[in-house]
Every structure is written in structure tokens, then in C-alpha cells.
Design a protein around this motif. Structure first.
Motif, PDB file in Angstrom:
ATOM      1  N   GLN A 132     -16.655 -10.015   2.676  1.00 45.94           N
ATOM      2  CA  GLN A 132     -16.946  -9.029   1.637  1.00 45.94           C
ATOM      3  C   GLN A 132     -18.397  -9.132   1.172  1.00 45.94           C
ATOM      4  O   GLN A 132     -19.079  -8.110   0.988  1.00 45.94           O
ATOM      5  CB  GLN A 132     -16.000  -9.220   0.455  1.00 45.94           C
ATOM      6  CG  GLN A 132     -14.561  -8.816   0.734  1.00 45.94           C
ATOM      7  CD  GLN A 132     -13.630  -9.133  -0.425  1.00 45.94           C
ATOM      8  OE1 GLN A 132     -13.845 -10.108  -1.159  1.00 45.94           O
ATOM      9  NE2 GLN A 132     -12.596  -8.328  -0.597  1.00 45.94           N
ATOM     10  N   ALA A 153      -5.861   2.756  -1.866  1.00 46.98           N
ATOM     11  CA  ALA A 153      -7.174   2.583  -1.230  1.00 46.98           C
ATOM     12  C   ALA A 153      -7.632   3.867  -0.547  1.00 46.98           C
ATOM     13  O   ALA A 153      -8.830   4.162  -0.498  1.00 46.98           O
ATOM     14  CB  ALA A 153      -7.129   1.433  -0.221  1.00 46.98           C
ATOM     15  N   LEU A 188     -15.487  -0.106   2.743  1.00 42.33           N
ATOM     16  CA  LEU A 188     -14.123  -0.618   2.662  1.00 42.33           C
ATOM     17  C   LEU A 188     -14.071  -2.123   2.898  1.00 42.33           C
ATOM     18  O   LEU A 188     -13.326  -2.840   2.224  1.00 42.33           O
ATOM     19  CB  LEU A 188     -13.234   0.108   3.676  1.00 42.33           C
ATOM     20  CG  LEU A 188     -12.975   1.589   3.394  1.00 42.33           C
ATOM     21  CD1 LEU A 188     -12.164   2.211   4.527  1.00 42.33           C
ATOM     22  CD2 LEU A 188     -12.263   1.788   2.056  1.00 42.33           C
ATOM     23  N   GLU A 219       0.837  -1.203   0.000  1.00 38.53           N
ATOM     24  CA  GLU A 219       0.000   0.000   0.000  1.00 38.53           C
ATOM     25  C   GLU A 219       0.870   1.251   0.000  1.00 38.53           C
ATOM     26  O   GLU A 219       0.622   2.201  -0.750  1.00 38.53           O
ATOM     27  CB  GLU A 219      -0.916  -0.001   1.224  1.00 38.53           C
ATOM     28  CG  GLU A 219      -2.217  -0.746   1.049  1.00 38.53           C
ATOM     29  CD  GLU A 219      -3.152  -0.061   0.077  1.00 38.53           C
ATOM     30  OE1 GLU A 219      -3.530   1.103   0.307  1.00 38.53           O
ATOM     31  OE2 GLU A 219      -3.520  -0.695  -0.926  1.00 38.53           O
ATOM     32  N   ASP A 245      -8.565  -7.560   2.870  1.00 36.35           N
ATOM     33  CA  ASP A 245      -8.127  -7.310   4.243  1.00 36.35           C
ATOM     34  C   ASP A 245      -7.198  -8.424   4.711  1.00 36.35           C
ATOM     35  O   ASP A 245      -7.591  -9.592   4.803  1.00 36.35           O
ATOM     36  CB  ASP A 245      -9.352  -7.220   5.163  1.00 36.35           C
ATOM     37  CG  ASP A 245      -9.028  -6.667   6.527  1.00 36.35           C
ATOM     38  OD1 ASP A 245      -8.254  -7.323   7.268  1.00 36.35           O
ATOM     39  OD2 ASP A 245      -9.540  -5.588   6.873  1.00 36.35           O
ATOM     40  N   GLN A 303     -14.769  -3.894  -0.173  1.00 41.80           N
ATOM     41  CA  GLN A 303     -13.840  -3.700  -1.287  1.00 41.80           C
ATOM     42  C   GLN A 303     -12.441  -4.274  -1.037  1.00 41.80           C
ATOM     43  O   GLN A 303     -11.790  -4.736  -1.976  1.00 41.80           O
ATOM     44  CB  GLN A 303     -13.690  -2.194  -1.558  1.00 41.80           C
ATOM     45  CG  GLN A 303     -14.967  -1.478  -1.942  1.00 41.80           C
ATOM     46  CD  GLN A 303     -15.387  -1.748  -3.368  1.00 41.80           C
ATOM     47  OE1 GLN A 303     -14.552  -1.998  -4.227  1.00 41.80           O
ATOM     48  NE2 GLN A 303     -16.681  -1.721  -3.631  1.00 41.80           N
ATOM     49  N   LEU A 304     -11.980  -4.210   0.195  1.00 33.85           N
ATOM     50  CA  LEU A 304     -10.559  -4.440   0.462  1.00 33.85           C
ATOM     51  C   LEU A 304     -10.198  -5.917   0.564  1.00 33.85           C
ATOM     52  O   LEU A 304     -10.996  -6.741   1.025  1.00 33.85           O
ATOM     53  CB  LEU A 304     -10.152  -3.755   1.767  1.00 33.85           C
ATOM     54  CG  LEU A 304     -10.220  -2.231   1.821  1.00 33.85           C
ATOM     55  CD1 LEU A 304      -9.748  -1.746   3.188  1.00 33.85           C
ATOM     56  CD2 LEU A 304      -9.380  -1.608   0.705  1.00 33.85           C
ATOM     57  N   THR A 354      -9.024  -3.021   7.514  1.00 36.16           N
ATOM     58  CA  THR A 354     -10.029  -1.980   7.293  1.00 36.16           C
ATOM     59  C   THR A 354      -9.999  -0.963   8.417  1.00 36.16           C
ATOM     60  O   THR A 354     -10.112   0.250   8.179  1.00 36.16           O
ATOM     61  CB  THR A 354     -11.422  -2.610   7.193  1.00 36.16           C
ATOM     62  OG1 THR A 354     -11.473  -3.463   6.046  1.00 36.16           O
ATOM     63  CG2 THR A 354     -12.508  -1.541   7.075  1.00 36.16           C
TER      64      THR A 354
END
Length: 287
Positions: free
Chosen positions: A232, A182, A210, A175, A216, A213-214, A270
Motif C-alpha cells: 500500500q 469498494a 485500489l 464485499e 487485498d 486503498q484495499l 485488486t
């Protein structure tokens, strides 16, 4: 002249960490009323952890303001961040509450301090903090390849290293090296689009968005790809069924929390991104 001092910036960072852990209800995560899917953490422990990290938040900004190059800045941030991590673990009796968050706050606060040497906070706001994220990209270039080069020879791997070996997930290092996409492309645009909502409702909706979407890392570590997909899918369902009613969303989040407790899954990645999102949101609102 910049409108926030180093101390003020560190205070905003601290407040964002407190705001994240105080937000409730949260699925599988620690808040004042639930320990989520954790048996070794509670709200008081998180506050203890934040208190231990607070002096280092100030140091990260100061290092950015005083650095002579991004190479020396990143070296100093990693060294100071490691000291901050040890202080956190000592305070929490070796419970990992904010390891990933500490890394992200270190590089982002350091980059913010660096950028504020020749740009005002108002100018950074207008540019949606793009120079900060670009600075993070520049100073962490090559981080993942360097850190992960010799993993298979190591006897003990961190959770992040295990995820890389098993799934190829780059985690918080990736990231950072990508400039926190993100944050730039998901979280901060979402907050701008929902500016009219009350803060807690905005942040609760962002959290669900989030989670949906993520990728994690905490969920992936505990539940594998199947667990990640289940979490998710649950979040995506909430976005369709309770999205525009605050009370219904709160009730659904209580049920989501119980479901993740039953599944023993916690979207800690998240939570870290939510705290960072609150930080930049509060910078946007500061004067």
C-alpha cells in the motif's frame, strides 16, 4: 426494451476479464509480458481460464432473468458457480486463476439479470447501478456468518477461510454482503472522475489507486499485515510521484512489478476488482 441481450452482457463480462489480464504493466500480476509474482500462471493460462468460464457468464445472467425470488436465485448462482469453478480448475490443471472473480461475476451478473427484468440498462446507468448492488446485498444477507460458522471444526480451509480465522477478513463474501462498497465508493467514482483519460491510462491509475486503498486478501495471505502495508505504501508513493505523467507511471509500474516479484506478493484481489470496474465502465459506454 433493454439495449443489451443476455449474450451481449456475458460478452462484456468476458471482455472485462480479458482487458484486466491484458493491461500492462501490472505490479505482481500476470500480463502478456510478465508473470508477476507467480510461478504457476501466465497470460495464456488466464485466457484458458476465461474461455472455460465464458459459458457460465451467460448462465449467471439467464438465472437472474428467470428467477422467481432472490433466495432461489442465490442458490442457483452458487450451484452454477461451483460448476464453473470446477470447469476453470479442470482447464487450468487445478491452478486457481479466477475463483474469487467467478464468485463476484456470478452474483453481480445474476443481480444485473434480475434488475433488467423491470428496469432498462439506461435507467440502471442513471442510478449508477445502485439497484444491482442492493440486490446483491439482499440475496447474500447472512452469507459470511453462515459460511464461517463452523470453520474451526474444518480440517482444510480455503485461503479466504484462513484469512477470516487469522485476521477476521471477510473477503469476497463480505464485499458481496455489503454490496461491493469498494466498487461503489472507490472504483466507479474514480473512473467517472477520470473519464477524459485514455482507457489504459485510466485503468492503470485506477489499479494503483485500489492497491493503495484495499485490504487485498492475496497480499495479506502471502505477506501478512507487514506485506500489505508495504505494498500500500509503495502504491501511495506512486500516486504522489508519477501520477500525472503516463510514461513515468508506466516506467514506475515496471519497477513496482519487479519489487513485488522480489517480495513474492501479488495483489490479486485488486485485479478482480479492476476487472469488475472495467465491466461496469464498459456497460456505461455501451449503447
Amino acid at each position: 426494451m433493454n439495449s443489451l441481450t443476455t449474450i451481449d452482457l456475458a460478452a462484456v463480462a468476458r471482455q472485462s476479464l480479458l482487458a484486466e489480464v491484458t493491461l500492462s504493466p501490472k505490479p505482481g500480476l500476470v500480463d502478456p509480458y510478465s508473470n508477476g509474482a507467480h510461478t504457476d500462471m501466465d497470460y495464456d493460462l488466464f485466457v484458458t481460464s476465461i474461455n472455460a468460464l465464458t459459458p457460465f457468464l451467460h448462465q449467471y445472467v439467464t438465472l437472474g432473468r428467470q428467477a422467481t425470488s432472490l433466495t432461489t436465485l442465490f442458490t442457483a448462482l452458487r450451484q452454477t458457480g461451483a460448476t464453473g469453478e470446477r470447469a476453470m480448475l479442470t482447464a487450468t490443471r487445478q491452478v486457481n486463476t479466477h475463483k474469487g472473480a467467478n464468485f463476484s461475476y456470478a452474483v453481480l451478473l445474476g443481480a444485473l439479470g434480475w434488475c433488467l427484468r423491470d428496469q432498462s440498462l439506461a435507467e440502471l446507468r442513471v442510478r449508477q447501478f445502485t439497484p444491482v448492488f442492493t440486490t446483491v446485498q439482499e440475496m447474500t444477507a447472512g452469507l459470511t456468518s453462515g459460511d464461517f460458522a463452523q470453520l474451526r471444526a474444518k480440517q482444510r480451509l480455503s485461503y479466504g477461510e484462513q484469512l477470516y480465522v487469522k485476521y477476521g477478513v471477510l473477503g469476497v463474501r463480505g464485499e458481496a454482503e455489503a454490496g461491493y462498497p469498494a466498487l461503489q465508493r472507490l472504483a466507479l467514482p474514480f473512473l467517472r472522475q477520470h473519464q477524459a483519460l485514455a482507457p489504459n491510462y485510466r485503468y492503470a491509475k485506477l489499479m494503483v489507486y485500489l492497491i493503495a486503498q484495499l485490504e487485498d486478501g492475496n497480499v495479506l495471505h502471502r505477506g501478512g499485515q507487514t506485506g500489505l502495508q508495504r505494498v500500500q505504501a509503495y502504491a501511495q508513493q506512486l500516486m504522489g510521484s508519477t501520477w500525472d505523467d503516463e510514461e513515468r507511471l508506466r516506467a514506475a509500474l515496471v519497477q513496482f512489478d519487479q519489487q513485488l516479484i522480489d517480495w513474492h506478493l501479488s495483489p490479486g484481489g485488486t485485479a478482480d476488482l479492476l476487472a469488475l470496474s472495467i465491466f461496469f465502465d464498459q456497460l456505461n459506454q455501451s449503447v
